[in-house]
Design a protein around this motif. Sequence first.
Motif, PDB file in Angstrom:
ATOM      1  N   SER A 199     -30.063 136.114 -19.020  1.00 44.95           N
ATOM      2  CA  SER A 199     -30.147 136.126 -17.552  1.00 44.95           C
ATOM      3  C   SER A 199     -29.616 134.821 -16.939  1.00 44.95           C
ATOM      4  N   TYR A 200     -29.573 133.747 -17.733  1.00 45.98           N
ATOM      5  CA  TYR A 200     -29.038 132.484 -17.226  1.00 45.98           C
ATOM      6  C   TYR A 200     -27.556 132.625 -16.882  1.00 45.98           C
ATOM      7  N   ASN A 201     -26.892 133.568 -17.569  1.00 47.20           N
ATOM      8  CA  ASN A 201     -25.440 133.715 -17.359  1.00 47.20           C
ATOM      9  C   ASN A 201     -25.084 134.629 -16.196  1.00 47.20           C
ATOM     10  N   ASP A 202     -26.105 135.029 -15.428  1.00 42.84           N
ATOM     11  CA  ASP A 202     -25.881 135.937 -14.300  1.00 42.84           C
ATOM     12  C   ASP A 202     -25.268 135.160 -13.127  1.00 42.84           C
ATOM     13  N   ILE A 203     -23.959 134.927 -13.202  1.00 40.26           N
ATOM     14  CA  ILE A 203     -23.343 134.013 -12.229  1.00 40.26           C
ATOM     15  C   ILE A 203     -23.324 134.580 -10.808  1.00 40.26           C
ATOM     16  N   ALA A 204     -23.481 135.918 -10.670  1.00 43.69           N
ATOM     17  CA  ALA A 204     -23.431 136.512  -9.321  1.00 43.69           C
ATOM     18  C   ALA A 204     -24.522 135.925  -8.438  1.00 43.69           C
ATOM     19  N   TYR A 205     -25.666 135.590  -9.038  1.00 41.04           N
ATOM     20  CA  TYR A 205     -26.794 135.113  -8.225  1.00 41.04           C
ATOM     21  C   TYR A 205     -27.154 133.664  -8.535  1.00 41.04           C
ATOM     22  N   ILE A 244     -27.372 129.827  -7.883  1.00 39.18           N
ATOM     23  CA  ILE A 244     -27.312 129.020  -6.653  1.00 39.18           C
ATOM     24  C   ILE A 244     -27.087 127.538  -6.933  1.00 39.18           C
ATOM     25  N   ASP A 245     -27.346 127.097  -8.166  1.00 34.33           N
ATOM     26  CA  ASP A 245     -26.864 125.783  -8.590  1.00 34.33           C
ATOM     27  C   ASP A 245     -26.630 125.875 -10.092  1.00 34.33           C
ATOM     28  N   HIS A 246     -26.207 124.816 -10.724  1.00 34.79           N
ATOM     29  CA  HIS A 246     -25.792 124.899 -12.125  1.00 34.79           C
ATOM     30  C   HIS A 246     -26.886 125.486 -13.034  1.00 34.79           C
ATOM     31  N   ASN A 247     -28.147 125.295 -12.651  1.00 38.05           N
ATOM     32  CA  ASN A 247     -29.254 125.710 -13.531  1.00 38.05           C
ATOM     33  C   ASN A 247     -30.069 126.884 -12.999  1.00 38.05           C
ATOM     34  N   THR A 248     -29.771 127.348 -11.792  1.00 35.46           N
ATOM     35  CA  THR A 248     -30.718 128.242 -11.107  1.00 35.46           C
ATOM     36  C   THR A 248     -30.091 129.568 -10.687  1.00 35.46           C
ATOM     37  N   VAL A 249     -30.840 130.640 -10.997  1.00 33.28           N
ATOM     38  CA  VAL A 249     -30.388 132.000 -10.671  1.00 33.28           C
ATOM     39  C   VAL A 249     -31.486 132.674  -9.833  1.00 33.28           C
ATOM     40  N   ILE A 250     -31.070 133.423  -8.810  1.00 37.38           N
ATOM     41  CA  ILE A 250     -32.037 134.216  -8.036  1.00 37.38           C
ATOM     42  C   ILE A 250     -32.130 135.593  -8.693  1.00 37.38           C
ATOM     43  N   LYS A 251     -33.378 136.003  -9.027  1.00 41.98           N
ATOM     44  CA  LYS A 251     -33.548 137.303  -9.691  1.00 41.98           C
ATOM     45  C   LYS A 251     -33.434 138.439  -8.667  1.00 41.98           C
ATOM     46  N   MET A 252     -32.888 139.564  -9.117  1.00 39.02           N
ATOM     47  CA  MET A 252     -32.706 140.688  -8.209  1.00 39.02           C
ATOM     48  C   MET A 252     -33.383 141.962  -8.721  1.00 39.02           C
ATOM     49  N   GLU A 253     -34.332 141.778  -9.674  1.00 35.72           N
ATOM     50  CA  GLU A 253     -35.080 142.962 -10.144  1.00 35.72           C
ATOM     51  C   GLU A 253     -36.559 142.804  -9.830  1.00 35.72           C
TER      52      GLU A 253
END
Length: 217
Positions: free
Chosen positions: A146-152, A154-163
């Motif tokens: 899930s870390y590789n989910d580049i669509a969401y 927001i910074d180099h280390n952070t992803v917004i979950k969409m589920e």
Amino acid sequence: MVASKAWEWSNVSDERWRIPSEESYYLRERWEKQGYKNFLDLGCGLGRHSILFAEAGFQVEAFDLSDDGIELLREKAHNLNLPVKISKGDMKELPYEDGIFDCLLAYNVIYHTDTDGIKKVIEEIERVLKPGGEFYLTFLSKNNNSYNDIAYRIDHNTVIKMEEPEIGIPHFYTDLGGIKKLLRNFTIIKINHINEITLNSSKWHFNVHGLKAVQIT
Ligand SMILES: C[S@@+](CC[C@H](N)C(=O)[O-])C[C@H]1O[C@@H](n2cnc3c(N)ncnc32)[C@H](O)[C@@H]1O
């Protein structure tokens, strides 16, 4: 800094959030033996750890951003006649005085922010812990797909979950080097890098047990 977003516990049916984590039994016994009293359950959720520690006689402060989580814990503590103090707020700004907690558990919590946010949370943890106090924190590992989910991202280390149940909630990911940097002011007792596998998920976490050292002047 990304906006914080609480969990909506009314949408969560997973039983594991109602049963204390394995490590919490070890920590409770260790911290009891060390004579610790004041315990902070940071990001308490439904309060499975607040209840566990209150049952052993710790002075428990439970803290979370979630209205319904807090209400469910309040009801449970009341029904069990356990004196858990509960506060609502954002972990980046804790409503406690400096150096008042002997021990602190933040289980699957502090990574619900971005890179700037987690630095702030760790500063707050350092501030509210007593010198000689211990913490147990969990971090999300960059080993997770899930870390590789580049669509969401927001910074180099952070992803917004969409589920569901985490729609819109930020997730900060790190690696061992990142943890050592974030926790450079503390003494690390132990770090476990573990893959927790359930029937429908598998997640890598770093679980970190550490100490705020007593400063010798
Ligand atoms: C995965 S749950 C873990 C709950 C609990 N620690 C446990 O192990 O059962 C994450 C919790 O962190 C809380 N949380 C998320 N962002 C927060 C913030 N900025 N400040 C305080 N709590 C937050 C959520 O509302 C949620 O209750």
